[in-house]
Design an enzyme around this catalytic site. Structure first.
Site, PDB file in Angstrom:
ATOM      1  N   LYS A 214       0.820  -1.215   0.000  1.00  0.00           N
ATOM      2  CA  LYS A 214       0.000   0.000   0.000  1.00  0.00           C
ATOM      3  C   LYS A 214       0.849   1.257   0.000  1.00  0.00           C
ATOM      4  O   LYS A 214       0.467   2.260  -0.595  1.00  0.00           O
ATOM      5  CB  LYS A 214      -0.953   0.011   1.202  1.00  0.00           C
TER       6      LYS A 214
ATOM      7  N   LYS B 281      -8.886 -13.090  -8.842  1.00  0.00           N
ATOM      8  CA  LYS B 281     -10.052 -13.167  -7.958  1.00  0.00           C
ATOM      9  C   LYS B 281     -11.042 -12.043  -8.235  1.00  0.00           C
ATOM     10  O   LYS B 281     -10.645 -10.936  -8.590  1.00  0.00           O
ATOM     11  CB  LYS B 281      -9.600 -13.073  -6.494  1.00  0.00           C
TER      12      LYS B 281
ATOM     13  N   LYS C 180     -13.273  -5.943  -5.453  1.00  0.00           N
ATOM     14  CA  LYS C 180     -13.970  -4.666  -5.348  1.00  0.00           C
ATOM     15  C   LYS C 180     -13.362  -3.643  -6.273  1.00  0.00           C
ATOM     16  O   LYS C 180     -14.018  -2.742  -6.728  1.00  0.00           O
ATOM     17  CB  LYS C 180     -13.807  -4.090  -3.931  1.00  0.00           C
TER      18      LYS C 180
END
Ligand code: TRP
Length: 326
Positions: A111, A192, A195
């Site tokens: 991140k 996968k 979102k």
């Protein structure tokens, strides 16, 4: 009863992969375990959030979770920021965790490589997560493998704390949940369902309209070979549809494959099974939307139940560490 805890961030909506992968296990587990589920809004603000957006996302996530079957009368569903002990315990655990070990966290490294501004909160994120878990004396944390390092850290912190101050914290186990379905993106079946793909056609949202679900599944990528076989490596697209249909109808994907020799009928049945699976979720969600006060009440009761446990743990921690009582 074993106590389990698993948190979820109020960021973005919940999709079919979340439901069939993890959420379904939570719904089943609440009857066999003492389950705690914080909606971790304090974790969400480690990156900038629009205030109105955060408020709405938090309430909406609670409603989605309840609509999907988490019953606030059965489990402890609450909002992390409603229980002030999370940040209180996080502080003292920050003084137990090492700078070096936090610097090694993969999620932090990933991140912090993305954005230009890296908040200190992003760095201490895993310690807040440890506090979430340790506050409630959780025996086990049922989360995916991507969280392994954070759970290891939680165990290390708890052990170090106990070595210093006595037997105060329960050292939790990482429990890899029973293999839920591995739902992949409908357009890119080698990654996968996620979102982050926005409203991309490869993601089925829990609250999608039936016709959107049908359209997305009919347009799912398959492959040019026409035989229906469950083989994730050679046939990722078809295998994903088999996996989804199997999960929605409680069958093994290999055995579902035996029923089909063409893609068309498989896609139709898969779409209808998902529409049927999600219909009661949509219905219940609409009811909860119509009466937000009901959700607010449930969250308040959840925070109260969580708060009692959290306060007892914090009292133990303060005593053990030598803070002078007021
Ligand atoms: N970090 C977790 C995630 O990204 C969310 C989380 C926060 C969590 N606190 C937790 C998970 C406590 C399990 C237990 O998914």
């Amino acid at each position: 009863m074993q106590r389990i805890l698993s948190g979820i961030q109020p960021s973005g909506d919940v999709h079919l992969g979340n439901l069939l992968g993890a959420l379904r296990n939570w719904v089943a587990d609440q009857h066999t375990h003492e389950s705690f589920h914080p909606i971790v809004d304090l974790h969400a603000v480690t990156v900038p959030q629009d205030p109105e957006g955060l408020r709405e996302a938090t309430l909406r996530l609670a409603q989605v979770l309840m609509a999907a079957g988490l019953d606030p009368e059965v489990c402890v569903l609450f909002v992390q920021s409603h229980v002030p002990e999370h940040t209180q315990l996080a502080w003292v655990l920050e003084c137990t965790a090492g700078f070096g070990e936090l610097r090694r966290m993969h999620q932090f490294k990933d991140k912090s490589a993305e954005g230009d501004f890296v908040s200190a909160g992003l760095f201490t994120y895993p310690v807040l997560q440890a506090a979430d878990i340790l506050l409630y004396d959780a025996d086990a944390v049922p989360v995916g493998d991507d969280q392994r390092q954070h759970i290891e850290l939680t165990r290390d912190i708890a052990q170090r704390f106990n070595a210093r101050y006595g037997d105060v914290l329960v050292v939790p186990e990482h429990r890899i949940p029973p293999a839920g379905a591995r739902v992949m993106d409908l357009q890119e079946p080698t990654r996968k369902m996620s979102k982050s793909s926005g409203d991309a056609p490869g993601t089925v949202w829990l609250l999608d309209e039936p016709d959107d679900i049908r359209r997305k599944i009919r347009r799912a990528v398959t492959d040019s070979l026409s035989e229906v076989r469950f083989d994730r490596d050679a046939r990722p697209g078809v295998s994903n549809l088999l996996e989804i249909l199997g999960a929605a109808t409680q069958r093994a994907p290999q055995s579902v494959a035996d029923d089909y020799d063409r893609y068309g009928p498989l896609k139709n049945d898969c779409a209808e099974a998902v529409v049927e699976l999600l219909a009661p979720v949509r219905r219940r969600f609409a009811e909860l939307r119509a009466d937000p006060a009901e959700t607010q009440r449930a969250l308040r009761a959840g925070a109260e139940a969580a708060g009692e446990v959290a306060a007892a743990t914090m009292a133990r921690v303060r005593r053990a560490m030598g803070f002078l009582p007021p």
